[in-house]
Design a protein around this motif. Sequence first.
Motif, PDB file in Angstrom:
ATOM      1  N   GLN A 220       0.852  -1.178   0.000  1.00  0.00           N
ATOM      2  CA  GLN A 220       0.000   0.000   0.000  1.00  0.00           C
ATOM      3  C   GLN A 220       0.889   1.230   0.000  1.00  0.00           C
ATOM      4  O   GLN A 220       2.062   1.151   0.355  1.00  0.00           O
ATOM      5  N   SER A 221       0.365   2.362  -0.452  1.00  0.00           N
ATOM      6  CA  SER A 221       1.189   3.559  -0.596  1.00  0.00           C
ATOM      7  C   SER A 221       1.607   4.088   0.771  1.00  0.00           C
ATOM      8  O   SER A 221       0.788   4.555   1.547  1.00  0.00           O
ATOM      9  N   GLU A 222       2.880   4.005   1.046  1.00  0.00           N
ATOM     10  CA  GLU A 222       3.454   4.515   2.291  1.00  0.00           C
ATOM     11  C   GLU A 222       4.709   5.299   1.936  1.00  0.00           C
ATOM     12  O   GLU A 222       5.800   5.022   2.413  1.00  0.00           O
ATOM     13  N   HIS A 223       4.527   6.294   1.058  1.00  0.00           N
ATOM     14  CA  HIS A 223       5.665   7.015   0.512  1.00  0.00           C
ATOM     15  C   HIS A 223       5.996   8.293   1.268  1.00  0.00           C
ATOM     16  O   HIS A 223       7.120   8.471   1.726  1.00  0.00           O
ATOM     17  N   LEU A 224       5.044   9.204   1.405  1.00  0.00           N
ATOM     18  CA  LEU A 224       5.327  10.509   1.987  1.00  0.00           C
ATOM     19  C   LEU A 224       4.882  10.539   3.448  1.00  0.00           C
ATOM     20  O   LEU A 224       3.718  10.280   3.760  1.00  0.00           O
ATOM     21  N   ILE A 242      -0.047  11.793  -3.469  1.00  0.00           N
ATOM     22  CA  ILE A 242       1.032  10.922  -3.947  1.00  0.00           C
ATOM     23  C   ILE A 242       0.518   9.523  -4.271  1.00  0.00           C
ATOM     24  O   ILE A 242       0.884   8.915  -5.285  1.00  0.00           O
ATOM     25  N   ALA A 243      -0.378   9.006  -3.440  1.00  0.00           N
ATOM     26  CA  ALA A 243      -0.819   7.615  -3.540  1.00  0.00           C
ATOM     27  C   ALA A 243      -1.396   7.221  -4.903  1.00  0.00           C
ATOM     28  O   ALA A 243      -1.106   6.125  -5.398  1.00  0.00           O
ATOM     29  N   PRO A 244      -2.220   8.059  -5.563  1.00  0.00           N
ATOM     30  CA  PRO A 244      -2.802   7.635  -6.843  1.00  0.00           C
ATOM     31  C   PRO A 244      -1.783   7.298  -7.927  1.00  0.00           C
ATOM     32  O   PRO A 244      -2.101   6.561  -8.865  1.00  0.00           O
ATOM     33  N   SER A 245      -0.576   7.801  -7.800  1.00  0.00           N
ATOM     34  CA  SER A 245       0.454   7.503  -8.802  1.00  0.00           C
ATOM     35  C   SER A 245       1.087   6.137  -8.589  1.00  0.00           C
ATOM     36  O   SER A 245       1.881   5.687  -9.421  1.00  0.00           O
ATOM     37  N   TYR A 246       0.740   5.480  -7.487  1.00  0.00           N
ATOM     38  CA  TYR A 246       1.292   4.167  -7.188  1.00  0.00           C
ATOM     39  C   TYR A 246       0.163   3.181  -6.946  1.00  0.00           C
ATOM     40  O   TYR A 246      -0.298   3.006  -5.815  1.00  0.00           O
ATOM     41  N   PRO A 247      -0.324   2.530  -8.007  1.00  0.00           N
ATOM     42  CA  PRO A 247      -1.414   1.566  -7.856  1.00  0.00           C
ATOM     43  C   PRO A 247      -1.000   0.411  -6.961  1.00  0.00           C
ATOM     44  O   PRO A 247       0.189   0.168  -6.729  1.00  0.00           O
ATOM     45  N   VAL A 280       7.617  12.800 -11.544  1.00  0.00           N
ATOM     46  CA  VAL A 280       7.881  14.179 -11.169  1.00  0.00           C
ATOM     47  C   VAL A 280       6.656  14.702 -10.437  1.00  0.00           C
ATOM     48  O   VAL A 280       5.569  14.812 -11.021  1.00  0.00           O
ATOM     49  N   PHE A 281       6.801  15.010  -9.143  1.00  0.00           N
ATOM     50  CA  PHE A 281       5.702  15.533  -8.339  1.00  0.00           C
ATOM     51  C   PHE A 281       5.959  17.006  -8.052  1.00  0.00           C
ATOM     52  O   PHE A 281       6.934  17.360  -7.375  1.00  0.00           O
ATOM     53  N   LEU A 282       5.062  17.872  -8.544  1.00  0.00           N
ATOM     54  CA  LEU A 282       5.201  19.308  -8.355  1.00  0.00           C
ATOM     55  C   LEU A 282       4.437  19.739  -7.105  1.00  0.00           C
ATOM     56  O   LEU A 282       3.248  19.449  -6.952  1.00  0.00           O
ATOM     57  N   ASN A 283       5.125  20.440  -6.219  1.00  0.00           N
ATOM     58  CA  ASN A 283       4.526  20.936  -4.976  1.00  0.00           C
ATOM     59  C   ASN A 283       3.525  22.043  -5.308  1.00  0.00           C
ATOM     60  O   ASN A 283       3.886  23.058  -5.904  1.00  0.00           O
ATOM     61  N   GLN A 284       2.270  21.844  -4.926  1.00  0.00           N
ATOM     62  CA  GLN A 284       1.215  22.820  -5.221  1.00  0.00           C
ATOM     63  C   GLN A 284       1.117  23.934  -4.181  1.00  0.00           C
ATOM     64  O   GLN A 284       0.240  24.802  -4.269  1.00  0.00           O
ATOM     65  N   ARG A 285       1.992  23.891  -3.186  1.00  0.00           N
ATOM     66  CA  ARG A 285       2.073  24.923  -2.134  1.00  0.00           C
ATOM     67  C   ARG A 285       0.813  24.986  -1.267  1.00  0.00           C
ATOM     68  O   ARG A 285       0.559  25.981  -0.608  1.00  0.00           O
ATOM     69  N   ASP A 286       0.033  23.904  -1.302  1.00  0.00           N
ATOM     70  CA  ASP A 286      -1.161  23.816  -0.459  1.00  0.00           C
ATOM     71  C   ASP A 286      -1.201  22.470   0.261  1.00  0.00           C
ATOM     72  O   ASP A 286      -2.261  21.944   0.557  1.00  0.00           O
ATOM     73  N   THR A 288      -0.296  19.678  -1.063  1.00  0.00           N
ATOM     74  CA  THR A 288      -0.539  18.590  -2.016  1.00  0.00           C
ATOM     75  C   THR A 288       0.481  18.669  -3.148  1.00  0.00           C
ATOM     76  O   THR A 288       1.168  19.685  -3.337  1.00  0.00           O
ATOM     77  N   PHE A 289       0.558  17.568  -3.904  1.00  0.00           N
ATOM     78  CA  PHE A 289       1.448  17.478  -5.054  1.00  0.00           C
ATOM     79  C   PHE A 289       0.653  17.071  -6.288  1.00  0.00           C
ATOM     80  O   PHE A 289      -0.392  16.425  -6.187  1.00  0.00           O
ATOM     81  N   ARG A 290       1.191  17.445  -7.464  1.00  0.00           N
ATOM     82  CA  ARG A 290       0.587  17.047  -8.732  1.00  0.00           C
ATOM     83  C   ARG A 290       1.621  16.283  -9.554  1.00  0.00           C
ATOM     84  O   ARG A 290       2.742  16.748  -9.727  1.00  0.00           O
ATOM     85  N   ASP A 291       1.227  15.120 -10.036  1.00  0.00           N
ATOM     86  CA  ASP A 291       2.100  14.307 -10.869  1.00  0.00           C
ATOM     87  C   ASP A 291       2.148  14.930 -12.264  1.00  0.00           C
ATOM     88  O   ASP A 291       1.164  14.898 -13.006  1.00  0.00           O
ATOM     89  N   ILE A 292       3.287  15.524 -12.639  1.00  0.00           N
ATOM     90  CA  ILE A 292       3.401  16.173 -13.951  1.00  0.00           C
ATOM     91  C   ILE A 292       4.337  15.391 -14.870  1.00  0.00           C
ATOM     92  O   ILE A 292       4.841  15.936 -15.854  1.00  0.00           O
ATOM     93  N   SER A 293       4.555  14.113 -14.558  1.00  0.00           N
ATOM     94  CA  SER A 293       5.409  13.276 -15.405  1.00  0.00           C
ATOM     95  C   SER A 293       4.843  13.237 -16.816  1.00  0.00           C
ATOM     96  O   SER A 293       3.641  13.070 -17.009  1.00  0.00           O
ATOM     97  N   ASP A 294       5.697  13.421 -17.808  1.00  0.00           N
ATOM     98  CA  ASP A 294       5.245  13.373 -19.198  1.00  0.00           C
ATOM     99  C   ASP A 294       6.122  12.425 -19.999  1.00  0.00           C
ATOM    100  O   ASP A 294       6.956  11.709 -19.444  1.00  0.00           O
TER     101      ASP A 294
END
Length: 554
Positions: A220-224, A242-247, A280-286, A288-294
């Motif tokens: 299970q996601s235990e990353h951050l 973070i968790a949704p990026s790691y099924p 690549v997880f971008l800090n949203q300054r709130d 939370t993070f957004r996965d911006i991997s392309d």
Amino acid sequence: MTLPQFVLPLNLQRNSNRMKNRILQGKNPMKTLLITLTVLLCSYPLNAQPQKIEVGQVQFTDVTKGAGFIISHGYTGSVSEPELAAGGVAAGDYDQDGFPDLFLVRGDIGGNLLYRNRGDGTFEEVAEEANVASGSVQGCGPVFVDYDGDTHLDLFVGGIDGTAPRLYRNRGDLTFENVTLNSGLVFHPAAQTFSTAFGDYDIDGDLDFFAAHWSTRATQSEHLWRNNGGVNFTNVSDATGIAPSYPFLGDYSFTPNFADINNDGFPDILVVGDFGTSKVFLNQRDLTFRDISDSTIDDENGMGAAIGDYDGDGDLDWFVSSIYDPDGIAEGNWGVTGNRLYRNTGNGIFEDKTEESGLRHGFWGWGSTFADLNNDGHLDLFHVNGFGVDPGDAAAQFIQDPTRLFLGNGDGTFRESARICGIRDPGQGRGVVAFDYDRDGDLDLFIANNGQTPRLYRNDSIHRNRFLRIRLLGRSLNTEGIGARITVTHQGRSQMRELRAGSNYVSQNPAVAHFGVGRAHRVNEVKVRWLDTMETTLHHVYTNQLLTIRHPSR
């Protein structure tokens, strides 16, 4: 007469260890001050003018046995896939004597190892006395970090194959206590915790951490994990996005790092992952993070990582070690196209500059680090290699892969130079540390091998280039100033380092910024941008010294 509070009075010129030890160990404060001032005046002529950078000869000497490293890493019985990938070493000055120490995991053939740096070029093993040996355990990816803000480096150790991560608090008396039980750190039994990085993602003054869990089993996601004021930690992987990026059945993360990739003052997270899963997880300054991997992030088997401003444009670039198969045919479940160098375009968006840089061919790469090894003002890159056990299996061609040393040319390209530099090591490398263990002003290299004895390579480079090393005394609980940026400017050219308690892959450099400055006897400016946005600026700073800069509020 007093010295400025931000200058640690140590002369670090080559071949002056005896004088340095007298300064460090002197009992008479006035005698120490007079010795220090004499050394400073002799070393830094007041009329010295900046001179042309000299590349010089880079040369390393294997001093493993002489330094005291004779114990091997290894396993009993058959070796699992996680065991083949595991190992590691952390570097940090846990006893605060001015010399970096090393903690090594050992597999299951014996207890973990803590090597205390004696300051004379040798190390003594003190794990049992320090209470960190922990018997026969499957430790992995250790990190020295001051998580509770008492200025003493604590120790986090990951684990594989059923061994849970452990957190040791430094008591400040050369011993540690195991505080895992009350730390809040509870991981899924199937989680493999390979590498860990610490950083203050929420800018609250303490250090949170990200753990990587390469695993073929359900986890299970235990990353951050968020630091609760230096007392314990809370898993916030779901709350931060973070968790949704790691099924549930797809976590192949290997090497995390906190790094401010878009220059907004908030630490983002770069995670190297196997089987095309680097993120690549971008800090949203709130919070939370957004996965911006392309599609640019296309390393096939990412394992190790190096973070640094290799092109000198003021933002952080990202090197990922992977697998280069010379015949272009994947005999197993691996890619063949090699390493990646992701150049930051300035806003956190990366472009692939691997081919142009000359960094693609690295064999089966693991731990990686950017470091100016010849003090010429340009970052070099070093990474370790190797995989496989049975000469008859598909990966047999990678069993004796040599280490790779790429010297920076200063124009965004690199030249492979391991053979001529005396560091073409064929061991089963996993972790690597770049650190000045003998404090002679250049960076040495320590390699943590899997199933073998480690290697210590002393930097004996022949040149007249100079250096500037900088450590920070941060405020609040972040006492090493992790996440702060240090910029050194000389003759219109700037070099930038961001202090990290991160991972090269199951390994960690000390949180000290090292700058090569060529022939310059002093630099025009040193600027620190602290994580709380405050700044410290020093002008006309002499080189060939270790400079300690305090946060303005300390």
